[in-house]
Write an enzyme that holds these catalytic residues in place. Sequence first.
Site, PDB file in Angstrom:
ATOM      1  N   ILE A  16      17.378  29.008 -17.783  1.00  0.00           N
ATOM      2  CA  ILE A  16      16.384  29.302 -16.980  1.00  0.00           C
ATOM      3  C   ILE A  16      16.512  30.585 -16.331  1.00  0.00           C
ATOM      4  O   ILE A  16      15.402  31.312 -16.324  1.00  0.00           O
ATOM      5  CB  ILE A  16      15.810  28.236 -15.728  1.00  0.00           C
ATOM      6  CG1 ILE A  16      15.658  26.745 -16.534  1.00  0.00           C
ATOM      7  CG2 ILE A  16      15.239  28.452 -14.396  1.00  0.00           C
ATOM      8  CD1 ILE A  16      15.921  25.576 -15.825  1.00  0.00           C
ATOM      9  N   SER A  38      29.028  33.840 -16.086  1.00  0.00           N
ATOM     10  CA  SER A  38      29.478  33.938 -17.453  1.00  0.00           C
ATOM     11  C   SER A  38      29.191  35.705 -18.116  1.00  0.00           C
ATOM     12  O   SER A  38      28.398  36.230 -18.223  1.00  0.00           O
ATOM     13  CB  SER A  38      28.853  32.605 -18.467  1.00  0.00           C
ATOM     14  OG  SER A  38      28.478  33.677 -19.866  1.00  0.00           O
ATOM     15  N   ILE A  65      28.855  31.747  -7.474  1.00  0.00           N
ATOM     16  CA  ILE A  65      27.923  31.645  -6.292  1.00  0.00           C
ATOM     17  C   ILE A  65      29.488  30.959  -5.519  1.00  0.00           C
ATOM     18  O   ILE A  65      28.339  30.839  -4.606  1.00  0.00           O
ATOM     19  CB  ILE A  65      26.538  31.334  -6.440  1.00  0.00           C
ATOM     20  CG1 ILE A  65      26.970  29.553  -6.999  1.00  0.00           C
ATOM     21  CG2 ILE A  65      26.109  31.966  -7.353  1.00  0.00           C
ATOM     22  CD1 ILE A  65      25.243  28.362  -7.966  1.00  0.00           C
ATOM     23  N   ALA A  86      18.981  30.345  -9.335  1.00  0.00           N
ATOM     24  CA  ALA A  86      18.319  29.702 -10.666  1.00  0.00           C
ATOM     25  C   ALA A  86      20.257  29.056 -11.746  1.00  0.00           C
ATOM     26  O   ALA A  86      20.233  28.172 -11.984  1.00  0.00           O
ATOM     27  CB  ALA A  86      18.239  30.730 -11.797  1.00  0.00           C
ATOM     28  N   ILE A 128      15.617  27.129  -7.728  1.00  0.00           N
ATOM     29  CA  ILE A 128      15.105  26.259  -8.541  1.00  0.00           C
ATOM     30  C   ILE A 128      16.102  24.930  -8.275  1.00  0.00           C
ATOM     31  O   ILE A 128      17.353  24.646  -8.340  1.00  0.00           O
ATOM     32  CB  ILE A 128      15.114  26.903 -10.098  1.00  0.00           C
ATOM     33  CG1 ILE A 128      15.305  28.539 -10.214  1.00  0.00           C
ATOM     34  CG2 ILE A 128      15.256  25.970 -11.358  1.00  0.00           C
ATOM     35  CD1 ILE A 128      13.916  28.300  -9.277  1.00  0.00           C
ATOM     36  N   LYS A 132      14.921  15.671 -10.547  1.00  0.00           N
ATOM     37  CA  LYS A 132      16.468  14.446 -10.196  1.00  0.00           C
ATOM     38  C   LYS A 132      16.508  14.435  -8.668  1.00  0.00           C
ATOM     39  O   LYS A 132      17.312  13.675  -8.425  1.00  0.00           O
ATOM     40  CB  LYS A 132      17.003  15.018 -11.016  1.00  0.00           C
ATOM     41  CG  LYS A 132      16.991  14.411 -12.270  1.00  0.00           C
ATOM     42  CD  LYS A 132      18.200  14.987 -13.387  1.00  0.00           C
ATOM     43  CE  LYS A 132      17.072  15.175 -14.284  1.00  0.00           C
ATOM     44  NZ  LYS A 132      16.205  15.863 -15.367  1.00  0.00           N
ATOM     45  N   LYS A 144      21.139  18.597  -5.753  1.00  0.00           N
ATOM     46  CA  LYS A 144      19.822  19.329  -5.496  1.00  0.00           C
ATOM     47  C   LYS A 144      19.319  19.287  -4.795  1.00  0.00           C
ATOM     48  O   LYS A 144      18.549  19.828  -3.661  1.00  0.00           O
ATOM     49  CB  LYS A 144      19.084  19.783  -6.764  1.00  0.00           C
ATOM     50  CG  LYS A 144      19.691  20.305  -8.224  1.00  0.00           C
ATOM     51  CD  LYS A 144      20.486  21.505  -7.777  1.00  0.00           C
ATOM     52  CE  LYS A 144      19.341  22.689  -9.087  1.00  0.00           C
ATOM     53  NZ  LYS A 144      20.168  24.037  -8.256  1.00  0.00           N
ATOM     54  N   VAL A 185      18.075  17.069 -23.044  1.00  0.00           N
ATOM     55  CA  VAL A 185      17.821  15.747 -23.888  1.00  0.00           C
ATOM     56  C   VAL A 185      17.938  16.796 -25.463  1.00  0.00           C
ATOM     57  O   VAL A 185      18.514  16.407 -25.901  1.00  0.00           O
ATOM     58  CB  VAL A 185      17.279  14.843 -23.376  1.00  0.00           C
ATOM     59  CG1 VAL A 185      17.387  13.842 -24.047  1.00  0.00           C
ATOM     60  CG2 VAL A 185      17.154  14.287 -22.005  1.00  0.00           C
TER      61      VAL A 185
END
Length: 187
Positions: A16, A38, A65, A86, A128, A132, A144, A185
């Site tokens: 994203i 990463s 973060i 994000a 973002i 859910k 979140k 998924v």
Amino acid sequence: FVAGKAIVVTGGGGSIGSEICERMVAFGAARLLVIENSEPALHAVVELLKSKQSNTAITGRIADIRDRERIMSLIAQFKPDMVFHAAALKHVPLLETDWDEGIKTNVFGSINVADAAAAAGAAAMVMISTDKAIEPVSVLGATKRLAEMYCEALDNDLARRAAGKNATRMIAVRFGNVLASNGSVVP
């Protein structure tokens, strides 16, 4: 909306975040700071972005973060107009097992980014989030949702303290299942 602006994207090497970075370059951001924990993902997205026909000055920095001091420093030095947040842990089954890591990243990491955006005087931070977070039943949704609640409270507090002047806006946007995203998924 972003043309000529200084933009920060956290998690910029993710599925994203990298798409957001590509849009910032395509829409003419003047400067882009890509924050990613990463190293391979950061290298890949920065190389991809630099290959575009663009005048955007692109900088990539390795940072987590969760590291409040580092995030506060990077964002303060960059002086962004906007921050797109994000960076997150998003894999539902893994977070059910390692829920404490989800809290550290999704809650405390988001608090760090929101506080850094406000301290740097950004016009807005866009977090973002996920669908859910609506009546959460998983660690992903709950973490979140907590991050959203912090941002909403901070937005209200900043607006109250600004007393009619411009304050940093804290905005959350909920994404549903994003096809081909990391942890999706449907790969």
